[in-house]
Scaffold this active site. Structure first.
Site, short mmCIF file in Angstrom:
data_model
loop_
_atom_site.label_atom_id
_atom_site.label_comp_id
_atom_site.label_asym_id
_atom_site.label_seq_id
_atom_site.Cartn_x
_atom_site.Cartn_y
_atom_site.Cartn_z
N GLY A 30 -17.82 1.52 -3.23
CA GLY A 30 -18.65 2.72 -3.30
C GLY A 30 -19.98 2.53 -3.97
O GLY A 30 -20.85 3.42 -3.91
N TYR A 89 0.85 -1.19 0.00
CA TYR A 89 0.00 0.00 0.00
C TYR A 89 0.89 1.25 0.00
O TYR A 89 1.60 1.52 0.97
CB TYR A 89 -0.90 0.04 1.23
CG TYR A 89 -1.99 -1.00 1.29
CD1 TYR A 89 -2.31 -1.77 0.20
CD2 TYR A 89 -2.71 -1.19 2.46
CE1 TYR A 89 -3.32 -2.73 0.26
CE2 TYR A 89 -3.72 -2.14 2.54
CZ TYR A 89 -4.02 -2.90 1.44
OH TYR A 89 -5.02 -3.84 1.51
#
Length: 323
Positions: A212, A61
């Site tokens: 989302g 990440y």
């Protein structure tokens, strides 16, 4: 906000918060901008203050940025945090280019992670995905060696098949399975979730709002550089259909007096006491909504409505979960 209740990972595993904090979005995603670091650290601190001790990261990440960020946040609060680290994914210029799961690489990865995090032991260490390039016994056996060395406490696995899970658990007891799970992604219900329950393995469920789609806030068209444009779920007729399908969640949320996000998280939580929703956040303002979702109770009628509207096949197209 009140403190989060604890759950136990695996039959004899550690007690952790029933809601996990996914830290991925505190770093650059798919080559995007880096969020405000001060706000990210403040979010981690406030989460810890409310008993959310499960912090999830990956050594890839932000090319290590995420681990360094968490290291800063927990410098004086190591005992408050349970650190889960994924390894194995290889990125270049913000884009995934493959997996690296050889034992020699794993032994290299863990030392870099420990240094970036500023800790002596990683609580949960797991390959981010198994692609068949390295035998399962070599991967799990290497992490087991790291446990014996004191560098890791528990073994986890992520995004694998039911057969791989059984094989991994036969080599060394697996504490947790991290896997994408939401109303929009239910393919694991057929065999992987039952296998985890049978083996007594905790489930860390991420992507509860399906990138989302289930938040009720998805704006069309997507921005040109939005990473979701890469996946067929967010393309053309699929996207239009899926946004219309998500209206079911929005309408129920209005009647229930909550947000679609809260409903999506509550549905995941309701799937079993051994399942932890893992919610990505980078702002403190998100914490009250997500914590409140853990207290929501869905009626049998509401569960039936959601299960029917979001049955397998009702959401069109794939995401990285089917990669």
């Amino acid at each position: 906000m009140k403190n989060i209740q604890k759950i136990q990972l695996a039959h004899h595993g550690p007690l952790v918060s029933g809601l996990g904090l996914g830290c991925m979005r505190m770093s650059s995603i798919w080559g995007g901008p880096v969020p405000d670091e001060r706000e990210s650290i403040a979010t981690i601190h406030e989460a810890l203050d409310h008993g959310i001790n499960f912090l999830n990261t990956g050594d890839f990440y932000g090319a290590g940025h995420n681990e360094m960020l968490i290291g800063k946040a927990i410098r004086d609060r190591r005992d408050d945090a349970f650190i889960s680290v994924k390894f194995g994914a290889v990125f270049h210029n913000g884009q995934p280019i493959g997996m690296e799961l050889r034992p020699v690489s794993i032994k290299n990865f863990v030392n870099y992670s420990l240094t970036r995090l500023g800790i002596e032991t990683i609580d949960l260490y797991q390959p981010s995905r198994m692609d068949g390039s390295v035998p399962v016994e070599d991967i799990i056996g290497t992490v087991a060696d790291l446990i014996r060395e004191g560098k890791v406490r528990h073994i986890g696995v992520s995004e694998i098949t039911a057969d791989q899970l059984r094989q991994a658990n036969s080599i060394y007891p697996v504490t947790a399975l991290e896997i994408g799970y939401s109303l929009a992604d239910r393919q694991i219900e057929h065999d992987l979730l039952p296998a985890a329950k049978e083996l007594g393995i905790g489930v860390i469920a991420f992507a509860n709002t399906a990138e989302g789609l289930l938040t009720g806030e998805l704006k069309l068209p997507l921005a040109e550089h939005d990473y979701r444009n890469h996946f067929s779920r967010f393309q053309g007729k699929n996207l239009i259909h899926n946004v219309e399908k998500a209206e079911v969640l929005k309408n129920l949320a209005v009647r229930k007096g909550c947000s679609p996000t809260q409903l999506a998280i509550a549905w995941v939580k309701a799937q079993g006491d051994h399942i932890m929703p893992l919610v990505s956040m980078s702002r403190r303002s998100r914490l009250p909504e997500n914590i409140a979702a853990m207290d929501m109770v869905l009626t049998a009628e509401e569960m039936n409505q959601l299960d029917t509207a979001f049955a397998a096949g009702e959401i069109w197209g794939d995401t990285y979960l089917q990669r």
